[in-house]
Design a protein around this motif. Structure first.
Motif, PDB file in Angstrom:
ATOM      1  N   GLN A  60       0.971  -1.111  -0.096  1.00  0.00           N
ATOM      2  CA  GLN A  60       0.060   0.113   0.081  1.00  0.00           C
ATOM      3  C   GLN A  60       0.815   1.245  -0.144  1.00  0.00           C
ATOM      4  O   GLN A  60       1.910   1.253   0.602  1.00  0.00           O
ATOM      5  N   TRP A  61       0.402   2.215  -0.737  1.00  0.00           N
ATOM      6  CA  TRP A  61       0.908   3.501  -0.887  1.00  0.00           C
ATOM      7  C   TRP A  61       0.875   4.402   0.486  1.00  0.00           C
ATOM      8  O   TRP A  61      -0.458   4.558   1.004  1.00  0.00           O
ATOM      9  N   LYS A  62       1.807   4.582   1.387  1.00  0.00           N
ATOM     10  CA  LYS A  62       1.805   5.294   2.710  1.00  0.00           C
ATOM     11  C   LYS A  62       2.800   6.762   2.601  1.00  0.00           C
ATOM     12  O   LYS A  62       3.666   6.673   2.052  1.00  0.00           O
ATOM     13  N   PRO A  63       1.977   7.955   3.094  1.00  0.00           N
ATOM     14  CA  PRO A  63       2.914   8.836   3.426  1.00  0.00           C
ATOM     15  C   PRO A  63       3.992   8.701   4.195  1.00  0.00           C
ATOM     16  O   PRO A  63       3.900   8.026   5.021  1.00  0.00           O
ATOM     17  N   ALA A  64       5.063   9.304   3.987  1.00  0.00           N
ATOM     18  CA  ALA A  64       6.202   9.124   4.728  1.00  0.00           C
ATOM     19  C   ALA A  64       6.892  10.567   5.049  1.00  0.00           C
ATOM     20  O   ALA A  64       6.838  11.528   4.763  1.00  0.00           O
ATOM     21  N   TRP A  65       7.500  10.337   6.341  1.00  0.00           N
ATOM     22  CA  TRP A  65       8.202  11.303   6.919  1.00  0.00           C
ATOM     23  C   TRP A  65       9.540  11.158   7.152  1.00  0.00           C
ATOM     24  O   TRP A  65       9.830  10.108   7.923  1.00  0.00           O
ATOM     25  N   VAL A  66      10.492  11.800   6.844  1.00  0.00           N
ATOM     26  CA  VAL A  66      11.766  11.333   7.133  1.00  0.00           C
ATOM     27  C   VAL A  66      12.291  12.608   8.208  1.00  0.00           C
ATOM     28  O   VAL A  66      12.265  13.884   8.260  1.00  0.00           O
ATOM     29  N   PHE A  67      13.017  11.851   9.168  1.00  0.00           N
ATOM     30  CA  PHE A  67      13.550  12.622  10.161  1.00  0.00           C
ATOM     31  C   PHE A  67      14.890  12.076  10.520  1.00  0.00           C
ATOM     32  O   PHE A  67      15.160  11.022  11.047  1.00  0.00           O
ATOM     33  N   PRO A  68      15.987  12.898  10.838  1.00  0.00           N
ATOM     34  CA  PRO A  68      15.907  14.262  10.560  1.00  0.00           C
ATOM     35  C   PRO A  68      16.170  14.240   8.816  1.00  0.00           C
ATOM     36  O   PRO A  68      16.911  13.753   8.379  1.00  0.00           O
ATOM     37  N   SER A  69      15.710  15.343   8.520  1.00  0.00           N
ATOM     38  CA  SER A  69      15.433  15.663   7.043  1.00  0.00           C
ATOM     39  C   SER A  69      16.682  16.965   6.916  1.00  0.00           C
ATOM     40  O   SER A  69      16.832  17.750   7.406  1.00  0.00           O
ATOM     41  N   ASN A  70      17.403  16.575   5.637  1.00  0.00           N
ATOM     42  CA  ASN A  70      18.569  17.667   5.345  1.00  0.00           C
ATOM     43  C   ASN A  70      18.917  17.488   3.936  1.00  0.00           C
ATOM     44  O   ASN A  70      18.128  16.523   3.145  1.00  0.00           O
ATOM     45  N   PRO A  71      19.483  18.400   3.136  1.00  0.00           N
ATOM     46  CA  PRO A  71      19.620  18.241   2.035  1.00  0.00           C
ATOM     47  C   PRO A  71      20.191  17.039   1.299  1.00  0.00           C
ATOM     48  O   PRO A  71      19.571  16.653   0.151  1.00  0.00           O
ATOM     49  N   LYS A  72      21.112  16.375   1.954  1.00  0.00           N
ATOM     50  CA  LYS A  72      21.594  14.973   1.270  1.00  0.00           C
ATOM     51  C   LYS A  72      20.555  14.070   1.046  1.00  0.00           C
ATOM     52  O   LYS A  72      20.381  13.321   0.170  1.00  0.00           O
ATOM     53  N   THR A  73      19.683  14.108   2.516  1.00  0.00           N
ATOM     54  CA  THR A  73      18.737  13.067   2.390  1.00  0.00           C
ATOM     55  C   THR A  73      17.565  13.118   1.173  1.00  0.00           C
ATOM     56  O   THR A  73      17.344  12.385   0.494  1.00  0.00           O
ATOM     57  N   SER A  74      17.249  14.479   1.090  1.00  0.00           N
ATOM     58  CA  SER A  74      16.388  14.714  -0.116  1.00  0.00           C
ATOM     59  C   SER A  74      16.958  14.591  -1.568  1.00  0.00           C
ATOM     60  O   SER A  74      16.323  14.072  -2.422  1.00  0.00           O
ATOM     61  N   ASP A  75      18.396  14.993  -1.728  1.00  0.00           N
ATOM     62  CA  ASP A  75      18.914  14.505  -2.769  1.00  0.00           C
ATOM     63  C   ASP A  75      18.990  13.163  -3.164  1.00  0.00           C
ATOM     64  O   ASP A  75      18.861  12.785  -4.259  1.00  0.00           O
ATOM     65  N   ILE A  76      19.054  12.446  -2.154  1.00  0.00           N
ATOM     66  CA  ILE A  76      19.156  10.553  -2.556  1.00  0.00           C
ATOM     67  C   ILE A  76      17.552  10.424  -2.905  1.00  0.00           C
ATOM     68  O   ILE A  76      17.562   9.441  -3.778  1.00  0.00           O
ATOM     69  N   ILE A  77      16.583  10.834  -2.313  1.00  0.00           N
ATOM     70  CA  ILE A  77      15.290  10.779  -2.559  1.00  0.00           C
ATOM     71  C   ILE A  77      14.910  11.125  -4.064  1.00  0.00           C
ATOM     72  O   ILE A  77      14.391  10.153  -5.008  1.00  0.00           O
ATOM     73  N   CYS A  78      15.284  12.275  -4.308  1.00  0.00           N
ATOM     74  CA  CYS A  78      15.152  12.829  -5.935  1.00  0.00           C
ATOM     75  C   CYS A  78      16.009  11.972  -6.989  1.00  0.00           C
ATOM     76  O   CYS A  78      15.576  11.444  -8.069  1.00  0.00           O
ATOM     77  N   GLU A  79      17.233  11.572  -6.502  1.00  0.00           N
ATOM     78  CA  GLU A  79      18.137  10.671  -7.359  1.00  0.00           C
ATOM     79  C   GLU A  79      17.477   9.084  -7.565  1.00  0.00           C
ATOM     80  O   GLU A  79      17.320   8.850  -8.488  1.00  0.00           O
ATOM     81  N   HIS A  80      16.846   8.552  -6.311  1.00  0.00           N
ATOM     82  CA  HIS A  80      16.289   7.247  -6.508  1.00  0.00           C
ATOM     83  C   HIS A  80      14.896   7.545  -7.416  1.00  0.00           C
ATOM     84  O   HIS A  80      14.669   6.625  -8.018  1.00  0.00           O
ATOM     85  N   LEU A  81      14.244   8.723  -7.633  1.00  0.00           N
ATOM     86  CA  LEU A  81      13.244   8.548  -8.513  1.00  0.00           C
ATOM     87  C   LEU A  81      13.743   9.271  -9.764  1.00  0.00           C
ATOM     88  O   LEU A  81      12.644   9.557 -10.717  1.00  0.00           O
TER      89      LEU A  81
END
Length: 462
Positions: A60-81
């Motif tokens: 099932q698709w679930k909303p997700a929260w990343v903590f702690p969130s920082n630019p590198k974590t967000s970059d990894i998610i964008c790269e994954h997509l």
């Protein structure tokens, strides 16, 4: 707002230990879950590269929260997509419970994984990300360093702006050929491992773990992993010759590189001695077929001089060439060359009825008077052949020969004696198309002890 933040912090207590374990064991967890990459998406934005983060969790698709969130974590998610890098990221409220993803876990693995996600029923916060939408397509993501030229050395990959060597994990010449092609080098000559000397666990080099079949595919970002290893991959490509459109790495239409340009070679300018040099330069066996247009017709540009090799040269461009230039080449007369495939390295194994113990410094031990067998084998390439077991010690050298039966041979020793203490190796020999091919195994060091040893039932020298 202050009370809400306090409630969130209190609610996190029960998950804190689990999250710390996940974060601290990121690379170890990746070793245990090789297929744990999950599907992620961004929803509610202007494009597929913007919106609230959702993870496919237990179907099932679930909303997700990343903590702690920082630019590198967000970059990894964008790269994954495959959405480039992160432009912005913020926490956003949602009407349903969310998955909690440890940001340190994501950073430690450089990708999203299912075991990073923890159901978190009391949180109604999700991560909203806007990615650049421009996938990373840098041509400089692979290089060979430390070799005699840019076409030889330790393989390094640039992933998420970080250069690291690659661990020698399931790589062969077929996979190395993809690296050589990407670097505009010649054919893959060899692939192997190199050891790093380390003084402590903290000095282990950081590496990228990626199998060779993944590198030659299109999903690099989904199978690359962080790791540490003392063994890294070493690739050798030819600087100036390659074979194209063949049925193996050792066959194809010959091309020569000069002044950064690849040229076809005319059949009239190339003979058997030239072919001997090319096959040896590419790490293949001797030439078996030399025929014009065997693997396609000539393509411009065309090498305009005749090669005059003696057959002993280490590289084709080290050969002498004619002084006069050829202005044209008849259609269908491009050099087509088939070299015999080089032999794989034999495997040598020692087995003993009373057990064999492995020592890091002294080698393998068998007890005096016990029987042991040295077995030689090789992967199937050519029928027949023979194995030669070579034994050397400080004052003795012996050779034993057995025919290869089902690509293997056994050499039994009924009673171990001190005189049989030394180094053993297997040499496989086979005649193919009037050529004698041979390949030697690693050395296996054996010591004979006075008393029975306890340990495993087998040991190998590979």
């Amino acid at each position: 707002m202050i009370s809400t933040q306090r409630d969130v912090c209190l609610d996190m207590d029960r998950h804190l230990l689990l999250l710390l374990l996940l974060w601290s064991s990121g690379v170890q967890a990746d070793e245990d879950h090789p297929d744990s990459a999950v599907i992620a998406r961004l929803v509610g934005g202007a494009s597929r590269c913007a919106g609230a983060l959702e993870i496919l969790y237990e179907g099932q698709w679930k909303p997700a929260w990343v903590f702690p969130s920082n630019p590198k974590t967000s970059d990894i998610i964008c790269e994954h997509l495959d959405c480039g890098s992160a432009v912005s990221a913020r926490n956003k409220g949602t009407n349903s419970s969310t998955l909690f993803i440890g940001g340190a876990c994501v950073q430690g693995l450089n990708r999203l994984n299912s075991f990073c996600a923890v159901p978190y029923v009391r949180s109604t916060t999700t991560l909203d990300i806007t990615c650049s939408g421009v996938p990373h397509r840098s041509t400089e993501f692979v290089r060979l360093v430390g070799g005699a030229s840019r076409c030889e050395g330790t393989l390094e990959l640039n992933y998420l702006s970080e250069w690291r060597p690659v661990k020698d994990y399931r790589w062969d010449r077929e996979a190395a050929a993809a690296v050589c092609k990407h670097l505009d080098c010649g054919s893959a000559v060899s692939v192997g491992s190199r050891k790093h000397s380390v003084t402590s666990i903290t000095s282990l080099p950081s590496v990228w773990r990626i199998s060779g079949d993944c590198f030659s595919g299109s999903a690099l970002r989904h199978c690359i992993r962080k790791g540490i290893s003392t063994s890294v991959l070493h690739v050798t490509c030819s600087d100036s010759v390659r074979l194209l459109n063949g049925s193996s790495l050792c066959s194809g239409r010959l091309q020569v590189k000069s002044n950064q340009s690849w040229s076809s070679v005319c059949e009239a300018d190339f003979d058997r001695q030239d072919a001997e040099v090319v096959c040896r330069e590419l790490g293949c066996g001797p030439p078996s077929v030399l025929q014009g247009a065997l693997y396609g017709e000539v393509e411009a540009p065309v090498w305009n001089k005749e090669f005059q090799c003696g057959g002993h040269e280490s590289a084709l461009l080290n050969c002498r060439s004619s002084g006069s230039a050829r202005s044209s080449c008849s259609p269908g007369k491009a050099v087509g060359l088939t070299c015999l495939d080089s032999l794989a390295q034999p495997i040598i194994i020692l087995t003993s009825m009373d057990g064999v113990s492995e020592a890091q410094q002294q080698g393998f031990q068998v007890s005096k008077g016990s029987s042991f067998t040295v077995s030689c084998s090789i992967q199937p390439q050519y029928p027949g052949g023979s194995f030669h077991l070579t034994f050397t010690s400080s004052d003795t050298k012996n050779n034993y020969t057995q025919p290869a039966v089902n690509h293997s041979a056994n050499f039994p020793f009924p009673a171990a004696e001190p005189a049989q203490q030394g180094n053993y190796s297997c040499v496989y020999q086979v005649h193919v198309s009037s050529h004698k091919l041979s390949s030697e195994s690693h050395l296996l060091s054996v010591t004979v002890s006075a008393s029975p040893q306890t340990g495993g039932r087998w040991a190998d020298g590979v």
